[in-house]
Design a protein around this motif. Structure first.
Motif, PDB file in Angstrom:
ATOM      1  N   SER A  17       0.863  -1.190   0.000  1.00 40.24           N
ATOM      2  CA  SER A  17       0.000   0.000   0.000  1.00 40.24           C
ATOM      3  C   SER A  17       0.893   1.232   0.000  1.00 40.24           C
ATOM      4  CB  SER A  17      -0.885   0.029   1.246  1.00 40.24           C
ATOM      5  OG  SER A  17      -1.672  -1.128   1.306  1.00 40.24           O
ATOM      6  N   ILE A  18       0.666   2.101  -0.965  1.00 38.92           N
ATOM      7  CA  ILE A  18       1.440   3.349  -1.018  1.00 38.92           C
ATOM      8  C   ILE A  18       0.474   4.477  -0.708  1.00 38.92           C
ATOM      9  CG2 ILE A  18       2.841   4.860  -2.470  1.00 38.92           C
ATOM     10  CD1 ILE A  18       3.631   2.359  -4.071  1.00 38.92           C
ATOM     11  N   ILE A  44      -2.887   2.268  -4.208  1.00 32.96           N
ATOM     12  CA  ILE A  44      -2.346   3.600  -3.910  1.00 32.96           C
ATOM     13  C   ILE A  44      -3.464   4.430  -3.282  1.00 32.96           C
ATOM     14  CG2 ILE A  44      -1.332   5.674  -4.936  1.00 32.96           C
ATOM     15  CD1 ILE A  44      -0.253   3.738  -7.161  1.00 32.96           C
ATOM     16  N   PHE A  45      -3.125   5.103  -2.187  1.00 35.75           N
ATOM     17  CA  PHE A  45      -4.129   5.918  -1.508  1.00 35.75           C
ATOM     18  C   PHE A  45      -3.634   7.363  -1.461  1.00 35.75           C
ATOM     19  CE2 PHE A  45      -4.200   1.630   0.125  1.00 35.75           C
ATOM     20  CZ  PHE A  45      -5.533   1.290  -0.024  1.00 35.75           C
ATOM     21  N   GLY A  46      -4.508   8.283  -1.818  1.00 33.67           N
ATOM     22  CA  GLY A  46      -4.210   9.701  -1.640  1.00 33.67           C
ATOM     23  C   GLY A  46      -4.907  10.147  -0.372  1.00 33.67           C
ATOM     24  N   TYR A  47      -4.269  11.025   0.376  1.00 35.61           N
ATOM     25  CA  TYR A  47      -4.877  11.519   1.615  1.00 35.61           C
ATOM     26  C   TYR A  47      -4.610  13.013   1.700  1.00 35.61           C
ATOM     27  CZ  TYR A  47      -5.971  11.839   6.652  1.00 35.61           C
ATOM     28  OH  TYR A  47      -6.529  12.163   7.867  1.00 35.61           O
ATOM     29  N   ALA A  48      -5.628  13.792   2.019  1.00 33.25           N
ATOM     30  CA  ALA A  48      -5.462  15.234   2.237  1.00 33.25           C
ATOM     31  C   ALA A  48      -6.754  15.774   2.848  1.00 33.25           C
ATOM     32  CB  ALA A  48      -5.130  15.955   0.935  1.00 33.25           C
ATOM     33  N   SER A  75     -10.015   6.035   9.188  1.00 34.76           N
ATOM     34  CA  SER A  75     -10.629   5.687   7.886  1.00 34.76           C
ATOM     35  C   SER A  75      -9.567   5.138   6.939  1.00 34.76           C
ATOM     36  CB  SER A  75     -11.259   6.905   7.210  1.00 34.76           C
ATOM     37  OG  SER A  75     -12.090   7.570   8.081  1.00 34.76           O
ATOM     38  N   LEU A  76      -8.386   5.773   6.990  1.00 33.69           N
ATOM     39  CA  LEU A  76      -7.290   5.330   6.121  1.00 33.69           C
ATOM     40  C   LEU A  76      -6.894   3.896   6.478  1.00 33.69           C
ATOM     41  CD1 LEU A  76      -5.354   6.354   3.911  1.00 33.69           C
ATOM     42  CD2 LEU A  76      -3.854   7.218   5.698  1.00 33.69           C
ATOM     43  N   GLU A  77      -6.738   3.648   7.770  1.00 35.67           N
ATOM     44  CA  GLU A  77      -6.390   2.296   8.236  1.00 35.67           C
ATOM     45  C   GLU A  77      -7.414   1.271   7.735  1.00 35.67           C
ATOM     46  OE1 GLU A  77      -4.103   0.587   9.738  1.00 35.67           O
ATOM     47  OE2 GLU A  77      -5.302  -1.191  10.187  1.00 35.67           O
ATOM     48  N   LYS A  78      -8.681   1.652   7.825  1.00 33.96           N
ATOM     49  CA  LYS A  78      -9.754   0.728   7.450  1.00 33.96           C
ATOM     50  C   LYS A  78      -9.637   0.352   5.962  1.00 33.96           C
ATOM     51  CE  LYS A  78     -14.800   0.439   7.919  1.00 33.96           C
ATOM     52  NZ  LYS A  78     -15.283   0.645   6.577  1.00 33.96           N
ATOM     53  N   ILE A  79      -9.438   1.374   5.161  1.00 36.86           N
ATOM     54  CA  ILE A  79      -9.421   1.123   3.713  1.00 36.86           C
ATOM     55  C   ILE A  79      -8.146   0.360   3.304  1.00 36.86           C
ATOM     56  CG2 ILE A  79      -8.508   3.391   3.053  1.00 36.86           C
ATOM     57  CD1 ILE A  79     -10.400   3.430   0.745  1.00 36.86           C
ATOM     58  N   ILE A  80      -7.043   0.649   3.992  1.00 41.16           N
ATOM     59  CA  ILE A  80      -5.799  -0.093   3.681  1.00 41.16           C
ATOM     60  C   ILE A  80      -5.987  -1.558   4.086  1.00 41.16           C
ATOM     61  CG2 ILE A  80      -3.330  -0.345   4.153  1.00 41.16           C
ATOM     62  CD1 ILE A  80      -3.240   2.640   4.880  1.00 41.16           C
ATOM     63  N   SER A  81      -6.556  -1.775   5.262  1.00 42.46           N
ATOM     64  CA  SER A  81      -6.757  -3.160   5.740  1.00 42.46           C
ATOM     65  C   SER A  81      -7.686  -3.917   4.802  1.00 42.46           C
ATOM     66  CB  SER A  81      -7.364  -3.172   7.142  1.00 42.46           C
ATOM     67  OG  SER A  81      -6.492  -2.575   8.019  1.00 42.46           O
ATOM     68  N   CYS A 100      -2.128   3.608  11.921  1.00 43.81           N
ATOM     69  CA  CYS A 100      -1.948   2.916  10.634  1.00 43.81           C
ATOM     70  C   CYS A 100      -0.722   2.010  10.553  1.00 43.81           C
ATOM     71  CB  CYS A 100      -1.846   3.936   9.497  1.00 43.81           C
ATOM     72  SG  CYS A 100      -3.232   5.042   9.364  1.00 43.81           S
ATOM     73  N   THR A 101      -0.041   1.788  11.663  1.00 41.39           N
ATOM     74  CA  THR A 101       1.138   0.931  11.569  1.00 41.39           C
ATOM     75  C   THR A 101       0.708  -0.535  11.536  1.00 41.39           C
ATOM     76  OG1 THR A 101       2.295   2.562  12.888  1.00 41.39           O
ATOM     77  CG2 THR A 101       3.409   0.460  12.587  1.00 41.39           C
TER      78      THR A 101
END
Ligand code: NDP
Ligand SMILES: O=C1O[C@H](COP(=O)(O)O)[C@@H](O)[C@H](O)[C@H]1O
Length: 517
Positions: free
Chosen positions: A33-34, A68-72, A125-131, A168-169
């Motif tokens: 995951s980037i 790939i995830f964008g976050y802002a 939310s980021l953690e959830k989507i990466i998982s 997110c680790t």
């Protein structure tokens, strides 16, 4: 006659395994995951996403492994982000009929998450989507790879790193990892850089932190160690007995262009010299490392930095281009230099007495970055040709990558007269059809492979700030004034005079023109 095939085989590169990496037990496959934080920004769209696209296109990022995830903070949809990036996915570079298809496939790998940089909500939310992505890829817990690219202003690094650590680790017991890429400027002076390093260092190990300096990803910067240490003829010459002075030059033919607010806070020394040019200086000046392992190389770079003596005021010239303060984001009374020429001196056995002339400037009459090693005059010159110019070894980083050597030859003809000429290795001509990778492309690949050779270590950064902090504080306090220069000019004459005082001898009546095919 030798066939083309044989020529190619003869010059096939020999890959040195040790050269490429020194990491063990890092899986080259598995869910990756980037996460690009600051995805709405300038760097993300112009450099980070295009570099990821090029890696994808060349097969370094596999569609069955990568997401790939964008976050802002900006409230946009996945589609908005994809649309915004799309125009920057370089069609010119080796593009083919499959290019647009590749673009669409690549864009589908990107998802956007909106959130702030200092609260847990967005990062949860980021953690959830990466998982979810990792589960969908059947990735065993502890084996997945997460790369967080901070394309953000450094002011938010501490809070973002804390959020990544807390929310997110991933587990890494099965060879997985979490890595953080941070952009320059890493601090504004020694104290702020050390504070930032401590804050991030409390959260992540040094092996997880990749301080990027994109000059270290440029082809000819990466070539420096090979040139210096794989060629017998440079070894005995590369020292104070033979070299008179070394110039490391960065010139841009445009001004701050929309980045005035950022630039005014930093200035040319923090923007270019403290990082890009100093990194180049290290590679030019360092001793041969024990091996090509990252730590061995970085140990040698630190030694060079620690041997630099304090910069003297009389060996610095600052400039500011006329019209710089017209930018509404720049204060009218700004004292920020847009150009600087300065002499760095290295107090060691190899370089004592050899000035390293660092020059960087914006809004000048040309765009180029180069290293120019000027040799001393030939003793007992029987040809009386000294005034025609000295031997120089030039490494042109950009544009038109080239390595050339300026040397004296006999002027062809009946007379015994001398003329300056060159041995020229222009990449465009010698390596026709070879696409030179973008610096960011190469460096992001290194972060995925876990190779820190081309990233700045914490002690290296500290030593770099130690060199410039006293001077920067004097400039910040208004004790040092930049000299105005015209846009599109060569910069203030005082800067050239300083180089000459340091010993640089300009070659007259000769100019190297990059060959055209
Ligand atoms: N642009 C370039 O060419 C280069 C940039 N860099 C470095 O890369 C990093 C990113 O650069 P760049 O993309 O130009 O920067 P931007 O100013 O475009 O910022 C990137 C994103 O960060 C968010 N952001 C901006 N300012 C703040 C703030 N004060 N507080 C919190 N979030 C903020 C914004 O996203 P949102 O509001 O949507 O959250 C913005 O889209 C910087 O460290 C820069 O120095 C290094 C080399 C070259
Ligand atoms: O880091 C920076 O570099 C660019 C120049 O990069 P280059 O690869 O085009 O040489 C510079 O314009 C910018 O001010 C600086 O922040």
């Amino acid at each position: 006659m030798m066939s083309d095939r044989r020529c190619i085989e003869k010059s096939a590169p020999i890959r040195n395994e040790n050269f490429s990496r020194d990491i063990e037990n890092v899986p080259e496959t598995g869910c990756l995951s980037i996460i690009v934080l600051g995805a709405s920004g300038d760097l993300a769209k112009k450099k980070t996403f295009p570099a990821l696209f090029n890696l994808y296109r060349q097969g370094f990022l596999q569609p069955n492994e990568v997401h790939i995830f964008g976050y802002a903070r900006t409230k946009i949809s996945d589609e908005d982000l994809r649309w915004c990036i799309c125009g920057y996915l370089a069609p010119g570079r080796g593009a083919s009929a499959e290019h647009s298809e590749g673009v669409l496939e690549f864009l589908q790998l990107i998802k956007y998450v909106c959130g702030s940089y200092d609260t847990e909500e967005g990062f949860r939310s980021l953690e959830k989507i990466i998982s979810e992505h990792e589960v969908a890829k059947n990735s065993a817990e502890g084996s997945s790879r997460r790369l967080f690219y901070l394309a953000l202003p450094p002011s938010v690094y501490p809070s973002v790193c804390k959020m990544i650590k807390d929310c997110c680790t991933n587990k890494s017991d099965l060879g997985g990892w979490t890595r953080i890429v941070v952009e320059k400027p890493f601090g504004k002076d020694l104290a702020s850089a050390e504070e930032l390093s401590s804050q991030i260092g409390e959260l992540f190990d040094e092996a997880q932190i990749y301080r990027i300096d994109h000059y270290l990803g440029k082809e000819l910067v990466q070539n420096l160690l090979v040139l210096r240490f794989a060629n017998r003829f440079f070894l005995p010459l590369w020292n104070r007995d033979n070299i008179d002075n070394v110039q490391i030059v960065f010139r841009e033919d445009f001004g701050t262009e929309g980045r005035g607010g950022y630039f005014d806070e930093y200035g040319i020394i923090r923007d270019i010299i403290q990082n890009h040019l100093l990194q180049v200086l290290c590679l030019v000046a360092m001793e041969k490392p024990v091996s090509l392992k990252s730590e061995h190389i970085r140990d040698e770079k630190v030694k060079v930095l620690q041997s630099v003596v304090p910069i003297k005021d009389e060996e610095v010239v600052l400039g500011q281009y006329e019209g710089y303060t017209d930018d509404s984001t720049v204060p009218d009374n700004s004292n920020t230099p847009t150009l600087a020429t300065m002499i760095l001196r290295i107090h060691n056995e190899r370089w004592e007495g050899v000035p390293f002339i660092l020059k960087a400037g914006k809004a000048l009459n040309s765009r180029k970055a180069e290293i120019r090693v000027q040799f001393k005059d030939v003793p007992g010159d029987i040809f009386r040709c000294q005034k025609q110019g000295r031997n120089e070894f030039v490494i042109r980083l950009q544009p038109s990558e080239a390595i050339y050597m300026k040397l004296m030859v006999k002027q062809p003809g009946l007379e015994m007269s001398t003329v300056q000429s060159e041995l020229d290795l222009s990449y465009g001509q010698r390596y026709q059809g070879v696409v030179i990778p973008e610096a960011y492309e190469r460096l992001i690949l290194d972060t995925i492979r876990g190779d820190q050779q081309h990233f700045v270590r914490r002690d290296e950064l500290k030593a770099a700030w130690e060199i410039f902090t006293p001077l920067l504080h004097r400039i910040d306090n208004g004790e040092f004034k930049p000299i105005p220069y015209k846009q599109g000019s060569g910069g203030p004459v005082e800067a050239d005079e300083l180089s000459e005082r340091a010993g640089y001898v300009q070659t007259h009546g000769y100019i190297w023109i990059p060959p055209i095919l």
